[in-house]
Write an enzyme that holds these catalytic residues in place. Structure first.
Site, PDB file in Angstrom:
ATOM      1  N   SER A   1       0.793  -1.601  -0.146  1.00 39.77           N
ATOM      2  CA  SER A   1       0.531   0.067   0.020  1.00 39.77           C
ATOM      3  C   SER A   1       0.666   1.151  -0.140  1.00 39.77           C
ATOM      4  CB  SER A   1      -1.313  -0.532   1.533  1.00 39.77           C
ATOM      5  OG  SER A   1      -1.662   0.969   1.435  1.00 39.77           O
TER       6      SER A   1
ATOM      7  N   LYS B   1      -1.141  -1.155  -4.351  1.00 41.27           N
ATOM      8  CA  LYS B   1      -2.778  -0.237  -4.400  1.00 41.27           C
ATOM      9  C   LYS B   1      -1.925   1.552  -3.635  1.00 41.27           C
ATOM     10  CE  LYS B   1      -4.646   0.099   0.701  1.00 41.27           C
ATOM     11  NZ  LYS B   1      -5.661  -0.437   1.011  1.00 41.27           N
TER      12      LYS B   1
ATOM     13  N   LYS C   1      -2.950   4.887  -2.827  1.00 44.56           N
ATOM     14  CA  LYS C   1      -3.865   5.807  -1.856  1.00 44.56           C
ATOM     15  C   LYS C   1      -4.643   7.423  -2.871  1.00 44.56           C
ATOM     16  CE  LYS C   1      -4.032   4.071   2.138  1.00 44.56           C
ATOM     17  NZ  LYS C   1      -5.143   3.289   2.317  1.00 44.56           N
TER      18      LYS C   1
ATOM     19  N   ASP D   1      -7.047   3.419  -3.110  1.00 45.39           N
ATOM     20  CA  ASP D   1      -8.093   3.402  -2.079  1.00 45.39           C
ATOM     21  C   ASP D   1      -8.233   4.575  -1.555  1.00 45.39           C
ATOM     22  OD1 ASP D   1      -8.746   3.050   0.310  1.00 45.39           O
ATOM     23  OD2 ASP D   1      -7.166   2.210   1.515  1.00 45.39           O
TER      24      ASP D   1
ATOM     25  N   GLU E   1     -11.323   1.006  -3.559  1.00 44.32           N
ATOM     26  CA  GLU E   1     -11.541   1.206  -2.115  1.00 44.32           C
ATOM     27  C   GLU E   1     -12.051   2.220  -1.642  1.00 44.32           C
ATOM     28  OE1 GLU E   1      -8.002  -0.807  -0.084  1.00 44.32           O
ATOM     29  OE2 GLU E   1      -8.685  -0.431   1.676  1.00 44.32           O
TER      30      GLU E   1
ATOM     31  N   ASP F   1     -13.947  -0.776   3.047  1.00 51.08           N
ATOM     32  CA  ASP F   1     -13.282  -1.069   4.303  1.00 51.08           C
ATOM     33  C   ASP F   1     -13.351  -0.461   5.142  1.00 51.08           C
ATOM     34  OD1 ASP F   1     -10.897  -0.945   6.101  1.00 51.08           O
ATOM     35  OD2 ASP F   1      -9.399  -0.128   4.553  1.00 51.08           O
TER      36      ASP F   1
ATOM     37  N   LYS G   1     -10.272  -6.903   7.729  1.00 53.88           N
ATOM     38  CA  LYS G   1      -8.894  -6.810   9.157  1.00 53.88           C
ATOM     39  C   LYS G   1      -8.813  -7.604  10.027  1.00 53.88           C
ATOM     40  CE  LYS G   1      -7.572  -2.020   6.956  1.00 53.88           C
ATOM     41  NZ  LYS G   1      -7.625  -0.432   6.435  1.00 53.88           N
TER      42      LYS G   1
ATOM     43  N   GLY H   1      -4.562  -4.293   6.223  1.00 56.72           N
ATOM     44  CA  GLY H   1      -2.977  -4.207   6.409  1.00 56.72           C
ATOM     45  C   GLY H   1      -3.272  -3.214   8.032  1.00 56.72           C
TER      46      GLY H   1
HETATM   47  O1  OSB Z   1      -6.901   1.795   4.441  1.00 57.93           O
HETATM   48  O2  OSB Z   1      -5.970  -0.042   3.783  1.00 57.93           O
HETATM   49  C1  OSB Z   1      -6.282   1.210   4.397  1.00 57.93           C
HETATM   50  C2  OSB Z   1      -2.909   1.980   7.450  1.00 57.93           C
HETATM   51  C3  OSB Z   1      -3.458   2.262   8.268  1.00 57.93           C
HETATM   52  C4  OSB Z   1      -5.482   2.655   8.362  1.00 57.93           C
HETATM   53  C5  OSB Z   1      -5.824   2.250   6.942  1.00 57.93           C
HETATM   54  C6  OSB Z   1      -5.291   1.866   5.609  1.00 57.93           C
HETATM   55  C7  OSB Z   1      -3.535   1.663   5.583  1.00 57.93           C
HETATM   56  C8  OSB Z   1      -2.950   0.603   4.585  1.00 57.93           C
HETATM   57  C9  OSB Z   1      -1.862   0.200   4.815  1.00 57.93           C
HETATM   58  O3  OSB Z   1      -3.731   0.918   3.686  1.00 57.93           O
HETATM   59  C10 OSB Z   1      -1.632  -1.722   4.846  1.00 57.93           C
HETATM   60  C11 OSB Z   1      -0.513  -1.884   4.823  1.00 57.93           C
HETATM   61  O4  OSB Z   1      -0.325  -2.162   6.245  1.00 57.93           O
HETATM   62  O5  OSB Z   1       0.794  -1.901   4.714  1.00 57.93           O
HETATM   63 MG    MG Z   2      -8.527   0.806   3.138  1.00 58.54          MG
END
Ligand code: OSB
Ligand code: MG
Length: 369
Positions: free
Chosen positions: A135, A161, A163, A188, A213, A238, A262, A290
């Site tokens: 991510s 992925k 953001k 995401d 996402e 999510d 998660k 994650g």
């Molecule tokens: O939206 O998936 C998410 C990390 C913290 C809070 C929300 C998210 C995330 C990540 C990181 O996208 C995923 C990772 O642990 O690599």
């Molecule tokens: Mg997410």
């Protein structure tokens, strides 16, 4: 089992690079490590509530309060014969899934160790290796993003992925797609858009994304069903999914085509398995998310992601993608083919390095029967 002792540690670990999402920038990760001791066996778990209430309403402080004042007292003087017993004992507490999952994950580790099996086996995992992705936080420019993506691909990750946030979306996605026309790519939004942004969201359909996402509001299921009817790209929820019932509502309303699991967000491995099984029965894939976990929480994620219906590479990356040094050994690594080994030793299957754990602990409290 009679629990002799539970210990909570509020930890703070410095990320190797700031992680920017539509809800903010994180430079340090704060979580709670839960340690359960009984019958000479130690179980470890991680509560993923963060320092600030921007992804979820839970924070390290609220989770500490719920664990200390409700969940730990509910199990401490009781005969706990299974993880399900512990869940029942704590079930008067509404919500606070991350706090619940922190304790539940330590109990899963304890029960797996007491049976001498890996956590993955105990959960129903069937794979020895899992395919993993990464991510990538919002970068300063599309060019900087392309560079970051390139370096992760070189490390072996086969799915990226990125953001996105309003104003930092189509240009960034287009730049990555131009340079890497064939990679598995997804985005995401972390709840940053509304149905007024329909044109921007539908323009995502041009980039051959695996999925988008959580484009709309956290907790929303209804508006996502409207959006999914307008978009070709699969919506992936999510923040909106806290329980198996949420997952069922989302699937029946057509709000998404894939579900992010998660364990922290849904209250633990037990509920994660129920969502996994529901989706499997409907032919819907699940995907492991994650929360920038330390090696303790990561071990649990890897164990769960070995279940059969996790068919897409999740957000489970190598320890060093997050932290200069992890608090477990061996650290989690990604092989050149983009896979990660599922630990086979009893329980979480990695050893907690107490000296390193001490160094990242900012607050500690112990509870005895
Ligand atoms: O939206 O998936 C998410 C990390 C913290 C809070 C929300 C998210 C995330 C990540 C990181 O996208 C995923 C990772 O642990 O690599
Ligand atoms: Mg997410």
């Amino acid at each position: 089992m009679r629990i002799d002792r539970i210990e909570l540690r509020h930890i703070k670990m410095h990320l190797v690079a700031p992680f920017e999402t539509s809800f903010g920038v994180e430079t340090d990760e704060q979580h709670i490590i839960v340690r359960v001791d009984a019958d000479g066996i130690t179980g470890w778990g991680e509560c993923v509530a963060g320092g600030e209430p921007f992804y979820s309403y839970e924070t390290t402080q609220t989770a500490w309060h719920i664990l200390r004042d409700y969940l730990i007292p509910s199990v401490l003087r009781q005969d706990v014969a299974s993880v399900d017993d512990a869940i029942t004992l704590g079930s008067r507490v509404r919500g606070h899934n991350m706090a619940k999952a922190g304790l539940e994950s330590a109990l899963w580790d304890w029960f797996a160790k007491s049976r001498g099996v890996s956590l993955s086996k105990a959960l129903g995992g069937t794979r020895e290796r899992i395919v993993v992705g990464v991510s990538v936080g919002i970068q300063s420019s599309p060019e900087a993003l392309v560079k970051r993506v390139e370096s992760y691909l070189q490390e072996g990750y086969t799915r990226i992925k990125i953001k996105i946030a309003p104003g930092r979306d189509l240009q960034f996605v287009a730049a990555v797609r131009r340079v890497f026309p064939n990679i598995l790519l997804q985005v995401d939004a972390n709840s940053a858009y509304t149905l007024d942004d329909l044109a921007t969201l539908c323009a995502m359909d041009d980039y051959n994304l695996l999925l988008i996402e959580q484009p709309l509001s956290n907790d929303d299921i209804f508006e996502h069903s409207k959006l999914q009817r307008e978009m070709k790209t699969a919506i992936f929820l999510d923040e909106s999914i806290h329980t198996r019932a949420d997952a069922q509502a989302a699937l029946e309303l057509g709000s998404c085509r894939i579900i992010n699991i998660k364990p922290g967000r849904v209250g633990g491995f037990t509920e994660s398995k129920r969502i996994h099984d529901l989706c499997a029965s409907r032919g819907v894939p699940v995907w492991h998310g994650g929360m920038l976990e330390s090696g303790i929480g990561r071990a649990g994620n890897v164990a769960l992601a070995a279940l059969p219906n996790f068919t897409l590479p999740g957000d489970i990356s190598a320890s060093r993608r997050y932290y200069r040094e992890d608090i477990v050994t061996p650290e989690f690594e990604v092989a050149a083919d983009g896979t990660m080994a599922v630990p086979t030793q009893p329980g979480i299957g990695v050893e907690v390095l107490l000296d390193r754990l001490d160094r990242v602990t900012v607050r500690r409290e112990e509870f005895r029967a």
